[in-house]
Design an enzyme around this catalytic site. Structure first.
Site, PDB file in Angstrom:
ATOM      1  N   SER A   1       0.871  -1.167   0.000  1.00  0.00           N
ATOM      2  CA  SER A   1       0.000   0.000   0.000  1.00  0.00           C
ATOM      3  C   SER A   1       0.909   1.217   0.000  1.00  0.00           C
ATOM      4  CB  SER A   1      -0.885  -0.040   1.243  1.00  0.00           C
ATOM      5  OG  SER A   1      -1.867   0.953   1.164  1.00  0.00           O
ATOM      6  N   GLU A   2       0.748   2.102  -1.006  1.00  0.00           N
ATOM      7  CA  GLU A   2       1.794   3.103  -1.241  1.00  0.00           C
ATOM      8  C   GLU A   2       1.910   4.180  -0.165  1.00  0.00           C
ATOM      9  OE1 GLU A   2      -0.696   2.467  -3.436  1.00  0.00           O
ATOM     10  OE2 GLU A   2      -1.575   4.314  -4.227  1.00  0.00           O
ATOM     11  N   ASN A   3       0.974   4.208   0.792  1.00  0.00           N
ATOM     12  CA  ASN A   3       1.145   5.135   1.908  1.00  0.00           C
ATOM     13  C   ASN A   3       2.174   4.638   2.916  1.00  0.00           C
ATOM     14  OD1 ASN A   3      -0.905   3.152   2.397  1.00  0.00           O
ATOM     15  ND2 ASN A   3      -1.393   4.205   4.295  1.00  0.00           N
TER      16      ASN A   3
ATOM     17  N   SER B   1       8.550   3.968   0.014  1.00  0.00           N
ATOM     18  CA  SER B   1       7.450   3.272  -0.650  1.00  0.00           C
ATOM     19  C   SER B   1       7.564   3.416  -2.164  1.00  0.00           C
ATOM     20  CB  SER B   1       6.114   3.838  -0.164  1.00  0.00           C
ATOM     21  OG  SER B   1       5.041   3.164  -0.771  1.00  0.00           O
TER      22      SER B   1
END
Lengths: 218, 238
Positions: A46-48, A88
């Site tokens: 999840s890119e967060n 990320s």
């Protein structure tokens, strides 16, 4: 019959391989997580800043400090890791994510994708989509084959501003599984009960039809 | 303040020196890990004409969204916005300048800014509206665009724990842009849930070293949740 959102997700899940690190976009791609085959392990990025996203929390488990890229509360899977946003996107841009699944408004025969902006309408932004399409080699785009009014989304040239140039090789629509190479669409599979003629009719860009176009197995 | 002790006792002191027209970099993703009390202090001060650099712009009544009604934000650099009606209204009327920036590029702009790198090449955004007016260059057959880095007059950061020297530990995905923002402010102000004594944090477990931090304040946080998604509790008692 055109595939439902769930069925699109189910077909995408067949592309998952054991040991894959996968980034799933918002919408239909998120549903892919529900269909991971029981005999393989994948880890969701999840890119967060979370690698190893788990399922939604129970009411008791909710933690405001733990969300996914869709800003939904989530949990962490066993073996998860947490990192900052630069790290990320180092994973994403650096090509370390094995499979990316995301939605789009349009895709064209040159692998261009438009997914974030319709001029004249409210523009919310690209979020991480431009980084994802620029960095990943293995991308599956999920979308409906045509608009509600029957306007094709598989085009000779994208009409909307691009999210990425020349980066898409696979598209799964509610009607067909299509590969993109040499400036053409190639029809690989069709949705159960959907005819090749229907797909031709709703595909504006040049479409190559092999002698045999098998039905998807769901 | 003595030696390396970064602790300040009031929000007024924490944001002292912030004036009209400055650039402020803010940590946070959605409403997760946002420096909510430092934002509230900017609202209280009513500083105007600010350029805000943040992944998002909050919602109507929380986060950076609270700076919109008094028109405190002149320009926002963000990857995803429009979760608030007032934002939409100001953007559509041209009252608010919006520079949409890919999320990874935004993070790298902060990282590079803090690391003394003025610009970097990235493939992200090549051939898209983001590339407009930017230098393009080919490396090994791939196309890249030159993206300038970002430095803020202020950076506002939310961490979980700190020691008095400003060594920071973040918690779960509330980390997000915060460590990057912390490096990229000429004055970096951090608010935390707990302040401990120097030596109480394991040096191996510190995410952001205190060298990046100028001011530190302890507070309490609402931590509003944007999308409350749950699954049924399997162990719910009968």
């Amino acid at each position: 019959m055109a595939l439902s959102r769930e069925q699109i997700a189910q077909r995408v899940a067949q592309e998952l391989k054991d040991g894959y690190y996968v980034n799933l976009g918002i919408g239909i791609p998120t549903l892919v997580a529900n269909y991971v085959p029981a005999d393989i392990e994948v880890m969701l990025q999840s890119e967060n800043g979370l690698l190893g996203m788990g399922q939604f929390p129970t009411e008791e488990e909710i933690d405001a400090d733990l969300i996914n890229a869709g800003k939904q509360t989530v949990t962490m899977a066993t073996g998860a890791s947490i990192f900052d946003s630069a790290e990320s996107f180092a994973m994403i841009r650096g090509g370390h994510v094995d499979l990316t699944v995301l939605g789009a408004f349009e895709v064209d025969v040159n692998g261009n994708i438009a997914s974030y902006m319709i001029p004249g309408k409210l523009i919310k932004g690209m979020g991480g989509a431009m980084d994802l399409v620029a960095g990943a080699d293995n991308i599956i785009v999920t979308m409906t084959h045509a608009s509600k009014h029957g306007v094709s989304k598989l085009l000779t040239n994208c009409s909307l501003p691009l999210t990425g140039k020349g980066c898409i090789k696979k598209v799964l629509t509610d009607l067909a599984f299509i590969e993109i190479k040499n400036g053409k669409f190639y029809l690989i599979e069709r949705a159960p009960g959907v005819t090749v003629e229907e797909i031709i009719k709703l595909t504006e860009g040049e479409l190559v039809i092999p002698a045999d176009v098998p039905e998807m197995q769901l | 303040m003595a030696g390396f002790d970064k602790v300040v006792s009031s929000y007024e002191e924490a944001m002292a020196g912030l004036t009209d027209g400055m650039t402020v970099i803010a940590g946070g993703f959605g409403l997760c890990g946002i420096p909510e009390n430092l934002i509230a202090e900017i609202k209280r001060k009513n500083t105007k004409g600010l350029t805000l650099v943040s992944n998002n712009c909050g919602v109507d009544d929380f986060g950076l969204g609270i700076l919109l009604p008094e028109r405190q934000i002149k320009k926002i650099v963000a990857s995803y916005v429009g979760e608030n009606a007032e934002f939409e209204r100001q953007m559509m009327n041209g009252e608010l300048e919006v520079e949409l920036t890919p999320q990874g590029t935004l993070a790298e702009k902060m990282r590079a800014g803090g690391a003394g790198i003025p610009a970097f090449y990235t493939a992200t955004g090549y051939g898209t509206p983001v590339a407009k007016g930017k230098e393009e260059r080919e490396f090994n057959g791939r196309h890249y665009i030159l993206e300038p880095s970002i430095i803020g007059d202020f950076a506002i950061v939310k961490a979980w724990k700190a020691d008095r020297y400003g060594n920071l530990v973040f918690r779960k995905t509330a980390r997000n842009f915060n460590p990057l923002a912390a490096t990229a402010g000429k004055i970096t102000v951090v608010e935390v849930e707990e302040i401990v004594e120097p030596g109480d944090l394991d040096p191996d477990q510190i995410h952001t070293p205190g060298i990046y931090v100028n001011r530190l304040i302890k507070s309490t946080f609402e931590k509003r949740i944007e999308q409350r998604t749950t699954r049924p509790s399997a162990t719910a008692s009968a």
